[in-house]
Design a protein around this motif. Structure first.
Motif: not given
Length: 272
Positions: A73, A137, A147
């Motif tokens: 992420t 997320i 994210r």
């Protein structure tokens, strides 16, 4: 259903290494992938070799490389950096690894009254992991922190493909660069492993990972395809892609070719 990312040992087979130590280069990459704790040097108390990219995972109870076993992420504040989500085999826990050196955290799986599945710490809302619109997320006190990249997760952009380049660059006797991106996307991720030898003996190894961006134009060719690699630690590397896609030529910060013309040579291409 929670997708689990499993570590896969990567074997480089029957290829020509541009560095002088051909077999030593290939076999060393293979040995690191297969036996992370067997090479000595900078191993921690668990036997994980940090310079080769291995860290101890509580949820796996093993030495892992998070960029192979985790969901990447991206930081949403515009800075370089990433958080990797490593799920336990039964998805009951997720371990967060941060590229900025923050200590990793382990969160527990919970089902909210609404039916939403999240991972957090009981009676503590400071960290929260969940999936929204197909993307993972990481939140902190209700604020989005990281994210998953849509360019990596979006299956509408085609199949995930992987290309491996191997060769030598200044300051490195042998390097292996792994590029991963969707078939119809110029954005993706990379893993770069560099090794230095002295009298046939490995003296140093370094591993970095980060984001791949596809740009247009170099200093001497406005139509050239340029790959820009932005490492999690903020370092930036530029490479010009040959017309055939089989060679990467190193560029400096002004997108000029290096004087010695050192390049990577494509050694294998495969799809995930």
């Amino acid at each position: 259903m929670i997708q689990r990312f499993m570590c896969v040992a990567k074997v480089i087979a029957a290829v020509l290494c541009l560095c002088g130590t051909v077999w030593g280069c290939r076999s060393s990459f293979r040995s690191v992938a297969a036996q992370p704790g067997s090479m000595g040097g900078d191993m921690d108390s668990h036997g994980c070799r940090g310079s080769a990219g291995y860290v101890w995972s509580e949820v796996w109870q093993d030495c892992i490389r998070v960029f192979e076993c985790g969901v990447r992420t991206e930081a949403v504040d515009g800075n370089s950096g990433a958080a990797y989500l490593v799920f336990s085999t039964d998805s009951s826990r997720v371990e967060l690894f941060f590229s900025n050196g923050v200590s990793n955290e382990t969160l527990e799986r919970r089902v909210l009254p609404s039916g939403t599945v999240v991972w957090n710490v009981e009676d503590d809302d400071t960290k929260n992991v969940r999936r929204i619109d197909g993307l993972w997320i990481v939140e902190r006190r209700g604020r989005l922190v990281c994210r998953e990249s849509a360019f990596v997760a979006d299956e509408d952009l085609g199949r995930m493909q992987e290309r491996i380049y191997e060769g030598g660059l200044p300051g490195s006797d042998c390097s292996m660069l792994v590029i991963r991106n969707r078939e119809h996307s110029g954005d993706g991720t990379f893993l770069w492993e560099r090794r230095i030898y002295s009298s046939g003996v490995e003296e140093e190894v370094s591993v970095c990972s980060g984001r791949l961006f596809t740009l247009r134009g170099s200093a001497d060719d406005e139509n050239a395809v340029v790959w820009q690699l932005v490492a999690d630690d903020g370092l930036v590397f530029n490479f010009c892609l040959s017309d055939s896609g089989q060679q990467l030529v190193a560029l400096n910060a002004r997108f000029e070719r290096l004087e010695d013309g050192t390049s990577f040579q494509l050694v294998e291409q495969k799809e995930l």
